[in-house]
Scaffold this motif. Structure first.
Motif, PDB file in Angstrom:
ATOM      1  N   ASP A 128       0.869  -1.170   0.000  1.00  0.00           N
ATOM      2  CA  ASP A 128       0.000   0.000   0.000  1.00  0.00           C
ATOM      3  C   ASP A 128       0.910   1.226   0.000  1.00  0.00           C
ATOM      4  OD1 ASP A 128      -1.920   1.917   0.334  1.00  0.00           O
ATOM      5  OD2 ASP A 128      -2.392   1.399   2.414  1.00  0.00           O
ATOM      6  N   VAL A 129       0.980   1.918  -1.136  1.00  0.00           N
ATOM      7  CA  VAL A 129       1.856   3.083  -1.253  1.00  0.00           C
ATOM      8  C   VAL A 129       1.246   4.273  -0.519  1.00  0.00           C
ATOM      9  CG1 VAL A 129       2.931   4.735  -2.825  1.00  0.00           C
ATOM     10  CG2 VAL A 129       2.869   2.304  -3.418  1.00  0.00           C
ATOM     11  N   ILE A 130       2.008   4.811   0.405  1.00  0.00           N
ATOM     12  CA  ILE A 130       1.542   5.941   1.211  1.00  0.00           C
ATOM     13  C   ILE A 130       1.989   7.264   0.599  1.00  0.00           C
ATOM     14  CG2 ILE A 130       1.604   6.994   3.509  1.00  0.00           C
ATOM     15  CD1 ILE A 130       2.386   4.165   4.563  1.00  0.00           C
ATOM     16  N   LEU A 131       3.245   7.316   0.169  1.00  0.00           N
ATOM     17  CA  LEU A 131       3.804   8.551  -0.376  1.00  0.00           C
ATOM     18  C   LEU A 131       4.729   8.230  -1.536  1.00  0.00           C
ATOM     19  CD1 LEU A 131       4.216  11.701   0.102  1.00  0.00           C
ATOM     20  CD2 LEU A 131       6.325  11.031   1.279  1.00  0.00           C
ATOM     21  N   ASP A 132       4.490   8.877  -2.666  1.00  0.00           N
ATOM     22  CA  ASP A 132       5.347   8.757  -3.841  1.00  0.00           C
ATOM     23  C   ASP A 132       6.226  10.001  -3.877  1.00  0.00           C
ATOM     24  OD1 ASP A 132       6.487   8.872  -6.383  1.00  0.00           O
ATOM     25  OD2 ASP A 132       4.789   7.876  -7.334  1.00  0.00           O
ATOM     26  N   LEU A 133       7.478   9.847  -3.483  1.00  0.00           N
ATOM     27  CA  LEU A 133       8.351  11.005  -3.358  1.00  0.00           C
ATOM     28  C   LEU A 133       8.719  11.595  -4.716  1.00  0.00           C
ATOM     29  CD1 LEU A 133       9.430  12.528  -0.943  1.00  0.00           C
ATOM     30  CD2 LEU A 133      11.538  11.207  -1.086  1.00  0.00           C
ATOM     31  N   ASP A 134       8.781  10.767  -5.747  1.00  0.00           N
ATOM     32  CA  ASP A 134       9.041  11.284  -7.091  1.00  0.00           C
ATOM     33  C   ASP A 134       7.911  12.198  -7.539  1.00  0.00           C
ATOM     34  OD1 ASP A 134      11.482   9.609  -8.475  1.00  0.00           O
ATOM     35  OD2 ASP A 134      10.437   8.431  -6.966  1.00  0.00           O
ATOM     36  N   ALA A 135       6.673  11.766  -7.289  1.00  0.00           N
ATOM     37  CA  ALA A 135       5.517  12.567  -7.694  1.00  0.00           C
ATOM     38  C   ALA A 135       5.464  13.879  -6.922  1.00  0.00           C
ATOM     39  CB  ALA A 135       4.232  11.772  -7.481  1.00  0.00           C
ATOM     40  N   VAL A 136       5.717  13.826  -5.625  1.00  0.00           N
ATOM     41  CA  VAL A 136       5.710  15.042  -4.815  1.00  0.00           C
ATOM     42  C   VAL A 136       6.807  15.995  -5.281  1.00  0.00           C
ATOM     43  CG1 VAL A 136       6.050  15.978  -2.491  1.00  0.00           C
ATOM     44  CG2 VAL A 136       4.706  13.895  -2.809  1.00  0.00           C
ATOM     45  N   SER A 137       7.983  15.449  -5.552  1.00  0.00           N
ATOM     46  CA  SER A 137       9.098  16.281  -6.003  1.00  0.00           C
ATOM     47  C   SER A 137       8.776  16.965  -7.324  1.00  0.00           C
ATOM     48  CB  SER A 137      10.367  15.430  -6.145  1.00  0.00           C
ATOM     49  OG  SER A 137      10.767  14.894  -4.904  1.00  0.00           O
ATOM     50  N   LYS A 138       8.144  16.235  -8.221  1.00  0.00           N
ATOM     51  CA  LYS A 138       7.787  16.805  -9.523  1.00  0.00           C
ATOM     52  C   LYS A 138       6.742  17.898  -9.360  1.00  0.00           C
ATOM     53  CE  LYS A 138       6.145  15.538 -14.136  1.00  0.00           C
ATOM     54  NZ  LYS A 138       5.697  14.418 -15.012  1.00  0.00           N
ATOM     55  N   THR A 139       5.721  17.644  -8.550  1.00  0.00           N
ATOM     56  CA  THR A 139       4.653  18.621  -8.339  1.00  0.00           C
ATOM     57  C   THR A 139       5.185  19.887  -7.678  1.00  0.00           C
ATOM     58  OG1 THR A 139       2.984  16.883  -8.124  1.00  0.00           O
ATOM     59  CG2 THR A 139       2.452  19.029  -7.175  1.00  0.00           C
ATOM     60  N   GLU A 140       6.083  19.722  -6.717  1.00  0.00           N
ATOM     61  CA  GLU A 140       6.582  20.860  -5.954  1.00  0.00           C
ATOM     62  C   GLU A 140       7.888  21.435  -6.505  1.00  0.00           C
ATOM     63  OE1 GLU A 140       4.609  19.374  -1.703  1.00  0.00           O
ATOM     64  OE2 GLU A 140       6.789  19.475  -1.938  1.00  0.00           O
ATOM     65  N   ASN A 141       8.389  20.823  -7.589  1.00  0.00           N
ATOM     66  CA  ASN A 141       9.645  21.257  -8.205  1.00  0.00           C
ATOM     67  C   ASN A 141      10.785  21.270  -7.179  1.00  0.00           C
ATOM     68  OD1 ASN A 141      11.282  22.096 -10.356  1.00  0.00           O
ATOM     69  ND2 ASN A 141      10.969  24.261  -9.874  1.00  0.00           N
TER      70      ASN A 141
END
Length: 707
Positions: A128-141
């Protein structure tokens, strides 16, 4: 070290009584008070000129090693293993669930996820994926690097996430909702700093951070710890405790015992010196009556566990004690109720452990190798310990426990045995283990074996070390050998599975040596304390003694011997190779301290003066000049072609150490390679791709120099 070549400073000191010439006096003064450092500009971490220096050196280094025919195969081996589909996810246990942080080709920055114990035991766990750090990094630059999470008890539905830009020690702290899998709107948020933050309750945090001018210590850590209430601005947090500017840090935290919270705050006066306060039921802060150098551990059955780092009241350094919480207000008289849980011997010391609901599981080092022992407490003062068998003559360790049940997690490994992950119940009288996962073999170990030897250091101390080598090795001195060490901060160097390095090194005939130098914790606090401050040079004598012993036994020769280490181990390598360059063909100096006259002025350096001493003290300055690598570099010496590696984002050990050392070597016309990763922090790397390049460059260098 069997011989200690006198430095110019030491020689001058010895001759001073019989030589009073003015020219000699000037020479002595110039050595003890070096001229202005011409490379201070390389201490500007993000300075344009300094970054250009790093970029230029990187281009030369990468071009050279990538052109080596061995690089392609070495890089391919690392890539295959680092991205292997059958890698075992390392897990921790929280509230009966297993959590893992995972990186792969698709998730370079990583995902934080969880699964059940039952699912984890299957061939393909359901995550169960809780946090995708790649996605957060991309969204927040942002280039976020995972630095961990702390859970809110008892609900376990919120966490404080610690995220770093590029891998620095400095983090941004953000509140995260595990149910919605999202950051909490208007939740707790602490801007980037070397912050310590922990939950007091669902609406209150203990926070130490950069509160503004004068709020950080000279070590770069929070001087002031406060309590911060939900719904109020961070600036409204109320001061709980303050340290002095010259102390190391201040922090507060919550410990749990039988699911109940207990509050503490601590002022770390130095690396090995703390004042600790317990907050009783009325909220009064009670000073814990312990020696300043004793370390507090955890709570268990109403007792605070304390480990002695020096002899005290007839008890040896390394003793683990239990002091009832309800006795602390008695002050020094509380020691009349202290109970010995573990007593060390010359070879047996406690390394760590974990709590379960009914028992403590201790990890005990026995002549460097570790075993587990289960501790049972029967009130009011009976502590019983029994051994727990796991593995065979290697490293058995409990690394996580559930203090709301009796379940705990354990591992077993050695140089040639892939790590096995186990689960057990401390309430099981037979101490049986359930195998959760067995890591895959990464190299052919059938032709390999492990040996142990002792070298004799210059002062007569026996220094043990491990050697991994081919069973049929001919002792003719011809074998490429890598000697790895650390020797500091009471950190033990213990066997672990060689993994990818076993594939690219040991399987191909390379000899691997792991040293147990003084300064580490292999034989308890006194093993560490033997080489502090003015005695620091002894750890380098230990390192040289092992090198000479390897050569004398026929494992290798100076033409085939390399030394390696990182951080304090980088200092070890720098000091050793400038002291005895004749012994080595290669040296890998990773994220190092090297300018020991200025280390205390750079980043967290001031916090390490308990280890190395204060260079501003004239007597300590003389002692440090005996070994400080940056100052000891000489244009007339013949050094091996060393490889220095660091990270721009290392905000613990300043990259200026590595940069200046390389610049001075080049000025003196010595051969040197340099690689500076632009990310990674003190770990050197922020993701698997960076790790592959780092390790491939290093291993290619070793084979190039030692064949």
């Amino acid at each position: 070290m069997k011989s200690f070549p006198a430095s110019k400073l030491l020689l001058a000191a010895l001759l001073l009584a019989g030589c009073k010439s003015s020219s000699f006096q000037k020479e002595l003064k110039s050595m003890s008070q070096p001229e202005q450092d011409p490379y201070l500009w390389l201490e500007e971490v993000e300075g344009e000129k300094a970054l250009d220096f790093a970029k230029s050196e990187n281009e030369v280094t990468i071009k050279h090693f990538k052109s080596n025919p061995d690089f392609k195969n070495i890089e391919a081996d690392y890539r295959k293993i680092f991205f292997a589909k059958d890698r075992v996810p390392a897990v921790t246990m929280t509230n009966g669930e297993l959590y893992n942080f995972w990186q792969d080709e698709k998730n370079l920055r990583g995902v934080w996820r969880k699964t059940s114990v039952a699912s984890y035991q299957t061939a393909n766990p359901k995550w169960d994926v809780i946090l995708d750090l790649d996605a957060v990094s991309k969204t927040e630059n942002e280039n976020w690097v995972w630095k961990g999470a702390s859970f809110l008890r008892p609900g376990y539905d919120r966490v404080l996430l610690h995220l770093s830009r590029g891998g620095k020690d400095a983090v941004v702290v953000r509140e995260f909702d595990l149910k919605t899998k999202s950051f909490v709107t208007d939740g707790f948020f602490i801007p980037e700093s070397k912050t310590n933050a922990s939950w007091k309750d669902q609406d209150t945090l203990f926070v130490g951070t950069d509160w503004g001018p004068g709020s950080m210590t000279t070590s770069g850590y929070p001087r002031i710890v406060k309590t911060w209430k939900r719904g109020t601005p961070l600036t409204a947090a109320e001061t709980l405790a303050e340290a002095n500017t010259t102390d190391m840090s201040a922090y507060a935290y919550t410990l749990y015992d039988e699911s109940k919270p207990f509050y503490f705050h601590q002022i770390r006066k130095g690396f090995y010196s703390t004042k600790l306060w317990y907050h009783d039921k009325s909220g009064k802060a009670v000073l814990v009556p312990k020696p300043d150098d004793a370390e507090s551990w955890n709570l268990f059955k109403g007792n605070l566990m304390i480990e002695l780092r020096s002899d005290y009241k007839g008890m040896k350094a390394g003793t683990l004690l239990a002091i009832p919480l309800n006795s602390l207000e008695l002050g020094e008289k509380a020691w009349s109720q202290a109970q010995v849980v573990f007593a060390p011997t010359d070879k047996r010391f406690i390394e760590g452990g974990c709590n379960t609901k009914s028992h403590m599981i201790m990890v005990v080092s026995n002549n460097v190798l570790t075993q587990m022992e289960k501790v049972t407490f029967t009130p009011p003062n009976i502590w019983k310990s029994e051994p727990i068998a796991l593995g065979n003559n290697g490293m058995a360790s409990c690394y996580d426990g559930d203090d709301e049940s009796d379940i705990y997690l354990a591992t077993y490994t050695d140089f040639l045995t892939p790590t096995s992950y186990y689960m057990a119940s401390a309430s099981d009288p037979k101490n049986k283990f359930t195998l959760l996962k067995q890591a895959s073999k990464r190299f052919d170990s059938s032709s390999l074996t492990t040996s142990r030897f002792e070298a004799t250091s210059k002062d007569g101390t026996k220094i043990p070390y491990f050697v991994v080598h081919k069973k049929d090795l001919k002792m003719d001195g011809s074998h490429p050998t890598l000697q790895y060490g650390y020797g500091g901060f009471q950190q033990s160097m213990t066997p672990s599975y060689l993994g990818a390095f076993g594939k690219v090194w040991a399987e191909k005939g390379g000899v691997y040596v792991l040293t147990n130098l003084r300064g580490g914790g292999e034989f308890g606090p006194k093993w560490h304390q033997a080489v502090l401050k003015e005695n620091r040079y002894k750890v380098y004598e230990d390192n040289v003694a092992i090198s000479e012993d390897l050569i004398a036994r026929g494992f290798t020769s100076p033409e085939h011997l390399a030394i390696s280490g990182g951080s304090n181990g980088g200092l070890l390598v720098g000091a050793t190779v400038t002291l005895r360059p004749d012994l080595y063909k290669a040296a890998v100096i990773g994220v190092p301290l090297l300018d020991m006259l200025r280390y205390h002025k750079l980043l967290a350096g001031a916090s390490w003066m308990d280890e190395y001493g204060n260079p501003d003290d004239p007597e300590m300055r003389k002692a440090i000049l005996k070994y400080s690598p940056y100052q000891k570099l000489s244009p007339t010496a013949k050094y091996p072609e060393v490889f220095v590696m660091t990270s721009t984002k290392d905000d613990r050990v300043h990259p200026g150490h590595a940069r200046k050392f390389v610049a001075r070597m080049k000025e003196q016309k010595h051969p040197v390679y340099y690689y500076e990763n632009t990310e990674g922090g003190h770990a050197g790397n922020a993701n698997i791709e960076q790790s592959i390049l780092w390790e491939s460059l290093k291993t290619t260098y070793l084979w190039e120099k030692l064949k």
